[in-house]
Design an enzyme around this catalytic site. Sequence first.
Site, PDB file in Angstrom:
ATOM      1  N   GLY A  17       0.772  -1.241   0.000  1.00  0.00           N
ATOM      2  CA  GLY A  17       0.000   0.000   0.000  1.00  0.00           C
ATOM      3  C   GLY A  17       0.800   1.287   0.000  1.00  0.00           C
ATOM      4  O   GLY A  17       0.283   2.338   0.391  1.00  0.00           O
ATOM      5  N   ASN A  19       1.893   3.013  -2.649  1.00  0.00           N
ATOM      6  CA  ASN A  19       1.307   3.947  -3.635  1.00  0.00           C
ATOM      7  C   ASN A  19      -0.024   4.490  -3.132  1.00  0.00           C
ATOM      8  O   ASN A  19      -0.336   5.663  -3.329  1.00  0.00           O
ATOM      9  CB  ASN A  19       1.135   3.261  -4.987  1.00  0.00           C
ATOM     10  CG  ASN A  19       2.427   3.256  -5.772  1.00  0.00           C
ATOM     11  OD1 ASN A  19       2.858   4.300  -6.255  1.00  0.00           O
ATOM     12  ND2 ASN A  19       3.059   2.099  -5.870  1.00  0.00           N
ATOM     13  N   ARG A  70     -14.766 -14.970 -10.639  1.00  0.00           N
ATOM     14  CA  ARG A  70     -14.312 -13.572 -10.688  1.00  0.00           C
ATOM     15  C   ARG A  70     -15.495 -12.609 -10.725  1.00  0.00           C
ATOM     16  O   ARG A  70     -15.469 -11.545 -10.120  1.00  0.00           O
ATOM     17  CB  ARG A  70     -13.447 -13.339 -11.933  1.00  0.00           C
ATOM     18  CG  ARG A  70     -12.089 -13.977 -11.850  1.00  0.00           C
ATOM     19  CD  ARG A  70     -11.220 -13.634 -13.055  1.00  0.00           C
ATOM     20  NE  ARG A  70     -10.088 -14.539 -13.113  1.00  0.00           N
ATOM     21  CZ  ARG A  70      -8.938 -14.355 -12.462  1.00  0.00           C
ATOM     22  NH1 ARG A  70      -8.750 -13.286 -11.728  1.00  0.00           N
ATOM     23  NH2 ARG A  70      -7.971 -15.235 -12.544  1.00  0.00           N
ATOM     24  N   ASN A 112      -4.206   2.446 -13.306  1.00  0.00           N
ATOM     25  CA  ASN A 112      -3.303   1.521 -12.625  1.00  0.00           C
ATOM     26  C   ASN A 112      -1.882   2.038 -12.745  1.00  0.00           C
ATOM     27  O   ASN A 112      -1.557   2.763 -13.690  1.00  0.00           O
ATOM     28  CB  ASN A 112      -3.401   0.136 -13.290  1.00  0.00           C
ATOM     29  CG  ASN A 112      -2.471  -0.881 -12.650  1.00  0.00           C
ATOM     30  OD1 ASN A 112      -2.420  -1.005 -11.428  1.00  0.00           O
ATOM     31  ND2 ASN A 112      -1.717  -1.601 -13.469  1.00  0.00           N
ATOM     32  N   HIS A 114       2.105   0.705 -12.985  1.00  0.00           N
ATOM     33  CA  HIS A 114       2.892  -0.496 -13.302  1.00  0.00           C
ATOM     34  C   HIS A 114       4.375  -0.135 -13.239  1.00  0.00           C
ATOM     35  O   HIS A 114       4.779   0.904 -13.769  1.00  0.00           O
ATOM     36  CB  HIS A 114       2.521  -1.001 -14.708  1.00  0.00           C
ATOM     37  CG  HIS A 114       3.287  -2.218 -15.087  1.00  0.00           C
ATOM     38  ND1 HIS A 114       2.971  -3.474 -14.592  1.00  0.00           N
ATOM     39  CD2 HIS A 114       4.374  -2.383 -15.875  1.00  0.00           C
ATOM     40  CE1 HIS A 114       3.836  -4.354 -15.079  1.00  0.00           C
ATOM     41  NE2 HIS A 114       4.694  -3.714 -15.857  1.00  0.00           N
ATOM     42  N   SER A 141       4.829   3.445 -15.142  1.00  0.00           N
ATOM     43  CA  SER A 141       3.792   3.975 -16.026  1.00  0.00           C
ATOM     44  C   SER A 141       2.458   3.980 -15.302  1.00  0.00           C
ATOM     45  O   SER A 141       2.151   3.044 -14.560  1.00  0.00           O
ATOM     46  CB  SER A 141       3.628   3.079 -17.265  1.00  0.00           C
ATOM     47  OG  SER A 141       4.862   2.868 -17.918  1.00  0.00           O
ATOM     48  N   GLU A 147      -8.825  -4.213 -21.099  1.00  0.00           N
ATOM     49  CA  GLU A 147      -8.983  -5.663 -20.935  1.00  0.00           C
ATOM     50  C   GLU A 147      -7.649  -6.399 -20.968  1.00  0.00           C
ATOM     51  O   GLU A 147      -7.472  -7.390 -20.287  1.00  0.00           O
ATOM     52  CB  GLU A 147      -9.940  -6.192 -21.993  1.00  0.00           C
ATOM     53  CG  GLU A 147     -11.374  -5.807 -21.679  1.00  0.00           C
ATOM     54  CD  GLU A 147     -12.327  -6.188 -22.790  1.00  0.00           C
ATOM     55  OE1 GLU A 147     -12.169  -7.284 -23.362  1.00  0.00           O
ATOM     56  OE2 GLU A 147     -13.218  -5.368 -23.087  1.00  0.00           O
ATOM     57  N   GLY A 148      -6.715  -5.939 -21.785  1.00  0.00           N
ATOM     58  CA  GLY A 148      -5.395  -6.577 -21.812  1.00  0.00           C
ATOM     59  C   GLY A 148      -4.582  -6.098 -20.619  1.00  0.00           C
ATOM     60  O   GLY A 148      -4.481  -4.904 -20.381  1.00  0.00           O
ATOM     61  N   ASP A 150      -1.960  -4.653 -18.357  1.00  0.00           N
ATOM     62  CA  ASP A 150      -0.859  -3.691 -18.550  1.00  0.00           C
ATOM     63  C   ASP A 150      -0.801  -3.156 -19.981  1.00  0.00           C
ATOM     64  O   ASP A 150       0.267  -2.782 -20.463  1.00  0.00           O
ATOM     65  CB  ASP A 150       0.500  -4.313 -18.161  1.00  0.00           C
ATOM     66  CG  ASP A 150       0.519  -4.789 -16.715  1.00  0.00           C
ATOM     67  OD1 ASP A 150      -0.157  -4.168 -15.887  1.00  0.00           O
ATOM     68  OD2 ASP A 150       1.214  -5.783 -16.427  1.00  0.00           O
ATOM     69  N   GLU A 179       7.366   6.183  -8.573  1.00  0.00           N
ATOM     70  CA  GLU A 179       5.925   5.856  -8.586  1.00  0.00           C
ATOM     71  C   GLU A 179       5.152   6.787  -7.664  1.00  0.00           C
ATOM     72  O   GLU A 179       4.072   7.263  -8.003  1.00  0.00           O
ATOM     73  CB  GLU A 179       5.707   4.402  -8.130  1.00  0.00           C
ATOM     74  CG  GLU A 179       6.244   3.367  -9.090  1.00  0.00           C
ATOM     75  CD  GLU A 179       5.924   1.946  -8.643  1.00  0.00           C
ATOM     76  OE1 GLU A 179       4.804   1.687  -8.177  1.00  0.00           O
ATOM     77  OE2 GLU A 179       6.810   1.079  -8.768  1.00  0.00           O
TER      78      GLU A 179
HETATM   79  C1  GRF Z   1       4.140  -1.179  -7.173  1.00  0.00           C
HETATM   80  O1  GRF Z   1       5.440  -1.371  -7.656  1.00  0.00           O
HETATM   81  C2  GRF Z   1       3.160  -1.010  -8.302  1.00  0.00           C
HETATM   82  O2  GRF Z   1       3.706  -0.364  -9.408  1.00  0.00           O
HETATM   83  C3  GRF Z   1       2.837  -2.445  -8.660  1.00  0.00           C
HETATM   84  O3  GRF Z   1       2.794  -3.108  -7.432  1.00  0.00           O
HETATM   85  C4  GRF Z   1       3.607  -2.430  -6.478  1.00  0.00           C
HETATM   86  C5  GRF Z   1       2.720  -2.094  -5.331  1.00  0.00           C
HETATM   87  O4  GRF Z   1       3.420  -1.517  -4.276  1.00  0.00           O
HETATM   88  N1  GRF Z   1       1.616  -2.503  -9.423  1.00  0.00           N
HETATM   89  P1  GRF Z   1       2.631  -0.794  -3.120  1.00  0.00           P
HETATM   90  O5  GRF Z   1       1.620  -1.782  -2.569  1.00  0.00           O
HETATM   91  O6  GRF Z   1       1.969   0.403  -3.700  1.00  0.00           O
HETATM   92  O7  GRF Z   1       3.662  -0.432  -2.091  1.00  0.00           O
END
Ligand code: GRF
Length: 218
Positions: A17, A19, A70, A112, A114, A141, A147-148, A150, A179
């Site tokens: 968590g 981010n 799902r 999202n 990545h 990014s 749907e695909g 990333d 990030e």
């Molecule tokens: C991050 O590197 C994010 O880009 C990826 O998963 C990781 C999550 O880290 N999708 P956090 O939970 O935000 O610390």
Amino acid sequence: MTALAKKPVGIMISGRGSNMQALIAAAQDPNYPARIVQVISNRPAAPGLELARAAGIPAQAIDHKAYPDRESFESDVSAAMHRAGVEIIAQAGFMRILTAGFVQEWAGRMINIHPSLLPLFPGLHTHRRALDAGVKIHGCSVHFVSEGVDQGALIGQAAVAVHPADTADALAARVLQAEHKLYPRCLALVCRSDVVLTADGARLPPGTENDAMLINPN
Ligand code: GRF
């Protein structure tokens, strides 16, 4: 003076968590165009849930393992987001593949982050793969979710220089710092409708510079 209209944002996590915390911290600024109204984790043990609660954000575990498929899991996630009044979803380390139905419901309103410069290195172990490929610039990014996995339209990217002695962990730590800068910027662009999803990708209004979408190595 009228108060800034803050868009209600829900965050989907699966783990640490950090981010999510960066978005929560950014949203504490009165001039930031989002307020975080709900955090949902598909893993009940995700440390991010407690961090969100400590910041005063309603945080709920919706355990995907408790659902037969799902669709039923996602239906409860969507319902919880709607109950909280969420208009935009930010996935932050959310580790489940989503069905087309869920993606379409939130199309243009779900983003999202990545840890690579997409379209390079979609999927897992991005830092190890970047080192193995010998790239000199790596990064992260933010994209609209499509749907695909990333593959959605790019909103913003931050570049990070690869150092000769980098390990995957050292590189991951530097990318993670980027990030935490990039994601709040990109979420703000989406909340202000400064970036919108069109058939041609993520678009800025005509005449706008795209510097807000890019972070370069210093
Ligand atoms: C991050 O590197 C994010 O880009 C990826 O998963 C990781 C999550 O880290 N999708 P956090 O939970 O935000 O610390």
